[in-house]
Design an enzyme around this catalytic site. Structure first.
Site, PDB file in Angstrom:
ATOM      1  N   ASP A 177       0.847  -1.185   0.000  1.00 48.56           N
ATOM      2  CA  ASP A 177       0.000   0.000   0.000  1.00 48.56           C
ATOM      3  C   ASP A 177       0.896   1.252   0.000  1.00 48.56           C
ATOM      4  OD1 ASP A 177      -2.978   0.807   0.229  1.00 48.56           O
ATOM      5  OD2 ASP A 177      -2.027   2.018   1.779  1.00 48.56           O
ATOM      6  N   TYR A 306      -3.468  10.746   1.097  1.00 51.55           N
ATOM      7  CA  TYR A 306      -3.987  10.605  -0.269  1.00 51.55           C
ATOM      8  C   TYR A 306      -3.869  11.928  -1.016  1.00 51.55           C
ATOM      9  CZ  TYR A 306      -5.974   5.955   0.516  1.00 51.55           C
ATOM     10  OH  TYR A 306      -6.136   4.610   0.747  1.00 51.55           O
ATOM     11  N   HIS A 360      -4.673  -7.771   0.456  1.00 49.92           N
ATOM     12  CA  HIS A 360      -4.026  -6.473   0.625  1.00 49.92           C
ATOM     13  C   HIS A 360      -3.166  -6.393   1.887  1.00 49.92           C
ATOM     14  CE1 HIS A 360      -3.663  -2.167  -0.149  1.00 49.92           C
ATOM     15  NE2 HIS A 360      -3.970  -1.924   1.112  1.00 49.92           N
TER      16      HIS A 360
END
Length: 384
Positions: A177, A306, A360
């Site tokens: 990630d 983000y 993930h």
């Protein structure tokens, strides 16, 4: 460069406040038979929050976490929390493991003993690791960045400083990630310090340099099309966090049930669990991660990453590529995942492993598989 021991904080007042808020949750309605089709399932969330209120013990979880030695490092951008567990074999390899969102350093709890003490877990005692697990700035017990610009590239520089402060001139790095972005920038900007890197995810903003007129293979084009489709159908959370993280922060910094729904839904969707999240994670594991976000009030600061990454995406410039040895571990539920041809345009791949299961949250879902791949790759590099 200051490093000091860190005692995990516990506040009874914060636990009482959490319980009070859970007691006063105003639950939304749900369409009959909707289940998870519209988002987090109401029945599941009621049951999880009931368990959170009545059975989950944050003090007990902190005691479990405290079995590892915790420290903090005074960077120029604030304190960075990290675990530093030394290996028990001859000449351990220093390795920094970097988590992402919506996880935390807690993802690495199961894999740390497998790497530091392989002999106790059926591994080769000659390949052990000194394991360093930092919390990203704005996550967990690390300070929240007070200024704009704290992106994965800046975090990589902090990691390089931290490893220097710990006395490691050269080291290995692994990430998934956002951790894959930090690890990639370590390899790009601090290549002389890296023994190699290992990734179980490719940065979502990764774009290799393509000469004008470069032809894209059918398999690469298929990936780019599927990635765009995934983003349109399943990427709403990312669009919000990359554009308006402060706005959503008001709600999820105030409602524990809302925070749990936002985070746990992603664990269900992204883990290799076929829709049954408790096949992979216990309620205590899920809630330890959510409670860490709640107690440290880091949801808003974590999703600001983000926004920051969007301002400086991992678009490689002409001639730029990762030239340190790179291993890729592809866990089948990690989607969308680029084909090897696309990754090789920017990375020197020395090892590629197709994993039989996992998603993930690789270190938490399949710690044995990931640890074995790390030992094989970095052990081989050291021998060569």
């Amino acid at each position: 460069m200051k490093i000091e021991s860190f005692e995990l904080p516990f506040s009874r007042a914060k636990v009482d406040d959490l319980h009070s808020r859970l007691d006063r949750t105003r639950w939304p309605d749900e369409v009959a038979g909707g289940s998870w089709l519209y988002g987090a399932d109401l029945t599941f969330m009621r049951d999880l929050c009931r368990y959170w209120r009545e059975n989950f013990d944050w003090r007990r979880e902190l005691d479990r976490i405290a079995r590892f030695p915790h420290f903090r490092y005074a960077s120029s951008d604030g304190w960075i929390h990290f675990i530093h567990e030394r290996g028990r074999g001859p000449s351990p390899i220093p390795i920094v493991l970097t988590h992402g969102w919506p996880g935390s350093f807690l993802e690495m709890m199961k894999i740390i003993p497998l790497l530091t003490d392989p002999a106790a877990h059926g591994g080769d005692p000659s390949v052990s690791f000194d394991v360093i697990v930092p919390s990203l700035p704005g996550f967990g017990f690390s300070d929240r960045p007070p200024r704009p610009g704290m992106n994965t590239r800046r975090m990589a520089s902090i990691w390089a400083e931290l490893m220097q402060a710990l006395g490691y001139e050269r080291f290995a790095a692994q990430g998934g990630d956002f951790g894959s972005g930090v690890t990639t920038f370590l390899a790009l900007d601090h290549a002389e310090r890296l023994l190699g890197i290992h990734l179980n995810y490719i940065p979502g903003s990764y774009q290799p340099w393509l000469e004008p007129g470069t032809e894209i293979s059918p398999v690469e084009q298929e990936f780019l099309t599927s990635a765009e489709s995934w983003d349109q159908v399943l990427g709403a959370y990312g669009h919000i966090q990359a554009t308006e993280p402060q706005t959503v922060g008001y709600a999820l910094n105030d409602s524990p049930a809302g925070l749990a729904a936002w985070i746990v839904e992603k664990f269900r969707d992204w883990a290799d669990c076929e829709g049954d999240i408790e096949r992979r994670f216990t309620k205590d594991e899920l809630l330890a991660n959510v409670t860490l976000y709640w107690m440290t009030e880091t949801f808003t600061s974590s999703c600001r990453l983000y926004y920051e990454v969007g301002k400086e995406p991992a678009h490689f410039k002409k001639g730029q590529r990762v030239r340190v040895p790179c291993a890729i571990a592809h866990f089948p539920k990690e989607e969308p995942f680029p084909p090897r041809a696309w990754i090789e345009r920017g990375y020197d791949i020395a090892r590629w492993t197709e994993m039989p299961s996992g998603g993930h949250f690789a270190a938490a879902e399949e710690p044995q598989l990931l640890a074995a791949d790390l030992r094989a790759f970095f052990g081989g590099l050291r021998r060569r």
